[in-house]
Design a protein around this motif. Structure first.
Motif, PDB file in Angstrom:
ATOM      1  N   ASP A   1       0.801  -1.229   0.000  1.00  0.00           N
ATOM      2  CA  ASP A   1       0.000   0.000   0.000  1.00  0.00           C
ATOM      3  C   ASP A   1       0.839   1.286   0.000  1.00  0.00           C
ATOM      4  N   VAL A   2       2.128   1.190   0.297  1.00  0.00           N
ATOM      5  CA  VAL A   2       2.986   2.381   0.285  1.00  0.00           C
ATOM      6  C   VAL A   2       4.171   2.219  -0.671  1.00  0.00           C
ATOM      7  N   TRP A   3       4.119   1.214  -1.522  1.00  0.00           N
ATOM      8  CA  TRP A   3       5.219   0.872  -2.442  1.00  0.00           C
ATOM      9  C   TRP A   3       4.961   1.395  -3.843  1.00  0.00           C
ATOM     10  N   VAL A   4       6.038   1.850  -4.473  1.00  0.00           N
ATOM     11  CA  VAL A   4       6.025   2.164  -5.899  1.00  0.00           C
ATOM     12  C   VAL A   4       7.391   1.772  -6.459  1.00  0.00           C
ATOM     13  N   ARG A   5       7.378   1.277  -7.689  1.00  0.00           N
ATOM     14  CA  ARG A   5       8.618   0.896  -8.368  1.00  0.00           C
ATOM     15  C   ARG A   5       8.829   1.827  -9.550  1.00  0.00           C
ATOM     16  N   PHE A   6      10.061   2.337  -9.632  1.00  0.00           N
ATOM     17  CA  PHE A   6      10.463   3.163 -10.762  1.00  0.00           C
ATOM     18  C   PHE A   6      11.544   2.431 -11.552  1.00  0.00           C
ATOM     19  N   HIS A   7      11.432   2.487 -12.863  1.00  0.00           N
ATOM     20  CA  HIS A   7      12.439   1.884 -13.722  1.00  0.00           C
ATOM     21  C   HIS A   7      13.537   2.897 -14.014  1.00  0.00           C
ATOM     22  N   SER A   8      14.744   2.395 -14.208  1.00  0.00           N
ATOM     23  CA  SER A   8      15.916   3.252 -14.366  1.00  0.00           C
ATOM     24  C   SER A   8      16.109   3.822 -15.752  1.00  0.00           C
TER      25      SER A   8
ATOM     26  N   ALA B   1      24.092   7.979 -17.127  1.00  0.00           N
ATOM     27  CA  ALA B   1      23.695   9.305 -16.641  1.00  0.00           C
ATOM     28  C   ALA B   1      22.196   9.341 -16.351  1.00  0.00           C
ATOM     29  N   VAL B   2      21.376   8.718 -17.203  1.00  0.00           N
ATOM     30  CA  VAL B   2      19.931   8.654 -16.972  1.00  0.00           C
ATOM     31  C   VAL B   2      19.645   7.841 -15.708  1.00  0.00           C
ATOM     32  N   VAL B   3      20.293   6.692 -15.568  1.00  0.00           N
ATOM     33  CA  VAL B   3      20.094   5.833 -14.398  1.00  0.00           C
ATOM     34  C   VAL B   3      20.393   6.613 -13.115  1.00  0.00           C
ATOM     35  N   LEU B   4      21.557   7.237 -13.064  1.00  0.00           N
ATOM     36  CA  LEU B   4      21.953   7.957 -11.848  1.00  0.00           C
ATOM     37  C   LEU B   4      21.055   9.162 -11.600  1.00  0.00           C
ATOM     38  N   GLU B   5      20.627   9.833 -12.641  1.00  0.00           N
ATOM     39  CA  GLU B   5      19.737  10.983 -12.461  1.00  0.00           C
ATOM     40  C   GLU B   5      18.389  10.541 -11.885  1.00  0.00           C
ATOM     41  N   ARG B   6      17.860   9.430 -12.364  1.00  0.00           N
ATOM     42  CA  ARG B   6      16.589   8.940 -11.826  1.00  0.00           C
ATOM     43  C   ARG B   6      16.736   8.517 -10.365  1.00  0.00           C
TER      44      ARG B   6
ATOM     45  N   LEU C   1      26.103   8.770  -3.445  1.00  0.00           N
ATOM     46  CA  LEU C   1      26.108   7.308  -3.529  1.00  0.00           C
ATOM     47  C   LEU C   1      26.267   6.815  -4.967  1.00  0.00           C
ATOM     48  N   ASP C   2      26.723   7.683  -5.858  1.00  0.00           N
ATOM     49  CA  ASP C   2      26.759   7.317  -7.272  1.00  0.00           C
ATOM     50  C   ASP C   2      27.564   6.052  -7.559  1.00  0.00           C
ATOM     51  N   ALA C   3      28.703   5.866  -6.923  1.00  0.00           N
ATOM     52  CA  ALA C   3      29.506   4.659  -7.180  1.00  0.00           C
ATOM     53  C   ALA C   3      28.723   3.408  -6.780  1.00  0.00           C
ATOM     54  N   MET C   4      28.090   3.445  -5.605  1.00  0.00           N
ATOM     55  CA  MET C   4      27.293   2.310  -5.144  1.00  0.00           C
ATOM     56  C   MET C   4      26.071   2.102  -6.040  1.00  0.00           C
ATOM     57  N   LEU C   5      25.427   3.181  -6.446  1.00  0.00           N
ATOM     58  CA  LEU C   5      24.249   3.071  -7.310  1.00  0.00           C
ATOM     59  C   LEU C   5      24.624   2.510  -8.679  1.00  0.00           C
ATOM     60  N   ARG C   6      25.764   2.885  -9.180  1.00  0.00           N
ATOM     61  CA  ARG C   6      26.212   2.331 -10.459  1.00  0.00           C
ATOM     62  C   ARG C   6      26.508   0.836 -10.319  1.00  0.00           C
ATOM     63  N   ASP C   7      27.147   0.450  -9.215  1.00  0.00           N
ATOM     64  CA  ASP C   7      27.376  -0.977  -8.960  1.00  0.00           C
ATOM     65  C   ASP C   7      26.049  -1.731  -8.865  1.00  0.00           C
ATOM     66  N   THR C   8      25.067  -1.112  -8.229  1.00  0.00           N
ATOM     67  CA  THR C   8      23.741  -1.727  -8.122  1.00  0.00           C
ATOM     68  C   THR C   8      23.109  -1.858  -9.507  1.00  0.00           C
ATOM     69  N   ALA C   9      23.210  -0.827 -10.312  1.00  0.00           N
ATOM     70  CA  ALA C   9      22.652  -0.863 -11.666  1.00  0.00           C
ATOM     71  C   ALA C   9      23.300  -1.955 -12.510  1.00  0.00           C
ATOM     72  N   ASP C  10      24.572  -2.243 -12.235  1.00  0.00           N
ATOM     73  CA  ASP C  10      25.297  -3.298 -12.960  1.00  0.00           C
ATOM     74  C   ASP C  10      25.144  -4.668 -12.308  1.00  0.00           C
TER      75      ASP C  10
END
Length: 189
Positions: free
Chosen positions: A33-40, A55-60, A128-137
Motif C-alpha cells: 500500500d505504500v510501495w512504488v517501483r520506478f524503472h531506471s 547518466a539517466v540511471v543515476l539521475e533517476r 552514492l553514485d559509485a554504489m548506485l552504479r554498482d547496483t545498476a550493474d
C-alpha cells in the motif's frame, strides 16, 4: 556501531516496518500500500550500455533520493550474504548492525545469512553514485537507503528502485510525479 546503537536501530526498524526484516526484496508484499517501483531507463530497459544511459540511471536514482532525503541524514544499509552465521570479519569497520537467517535448512551448508551494515551520512545529491552504479550493474544488491527515522525507504536494484513512503497518498503523489518511469504492467513490476 556498539550494542546500544545496534539495539536502537533494530527497535526503530521494528516500530516502522514490523511486518518484514530489513531485506529489500521482501518488503514489497507486506507494504504494497505504500510501495512504488520506478524503472531506471526508458522503455523499462534493464541495463545501461553506455555513459549516456548511466547518466539517466543515476539521475533517476538521485532525483527520487533527493525528494526523500534532501537536507537530512540517511542510513545506508548494505548486506553481505554468506552461508555462515558469523558476520564477515573483513567488514568489521563498516558499521555492523545485525545478522538474519534468511533461508533456513536442516543442512547448515544450505542456510543463507544476511549480515547488515549501516552507516549514517548526510544526504547529498550524487554521494552514492559509485554504489548506485554498482547496483545498476548488479555487482551489488540489497542496499537500502532510509532517513534516520526509517519512515521512507529507497531500495535500488538493477533496473530501478522500489520506494516505500509513509502513506498511500504520499506514494500516489510520488508515483504521479514520475509516471513516465513506471512499468506498463498492471502489477507495477
Amino acid at each position: 556501531m556498539d550494542a546500544t546503537a545496534r539495539k536502537a536501530l533494530t527497535d526503530l526498524w521494528q516500530r516502522q516496518w514490523p511486518d518484514c526484516p530489513p531485506v529489500g526484496y521482501k518488503l514489497r508484499t507486506p507494504y504494497q500500500d505504500v510501495w512504488v517501483r520506478f524503472h531506471s531507463l526508458p522503455g523499462s530497459k534493464r541495463y545501461a550500455e553506455n555513459e549516456a544511459e548511466y547518466a539517466v540511471v543515476l539521475e533517476r536514482y538521485n532525483t527520487v533520493l533527493d525528494e526523500l532525503f534532501a537536507g537530512g541524514d540517511v542510513y545506508v544499509i548494505t548486506p553481505v550474504w554468506t552461508a555462515e552465521a558469523e558476520a564477515p570479519s573483513s567488514q568489521s569497520e563498516a558499521g555492523y548492525w545485525q545478522s538474519l537467517l534468511v533461508k533456513d535448512d536442516p543442512d547448515p551448508e544450505f542456510r543463507t545469512y544476511c549480515h547488515l551494515f549501516a552507516a549514517r551520512r548526510p544526504w547529498q545529491h550524487g554521494c552514492l553514485d559509485a554504489m548506485l552504479r554498482d547496483t545498476a550493474d548488479y555487482t551489488m544488491a540489497g542496499v537500502l537507503v532510509t532517513d534516520t527515522q526509517m519512515r521512507r525507504l529507497h531500495h535500488p536494484y538493477d533496473g530501478g528502485a522500489d520506494v516505500f513512503l509513509t502513506t498511500p497518498e504520499e506514494r500516489d503523489r510520488t508515483r504521479t510525479r514520475h509516471a513516465h518511469w513506471l512499468s506498463s504492467s498492471p502489477s507495477g513490476l
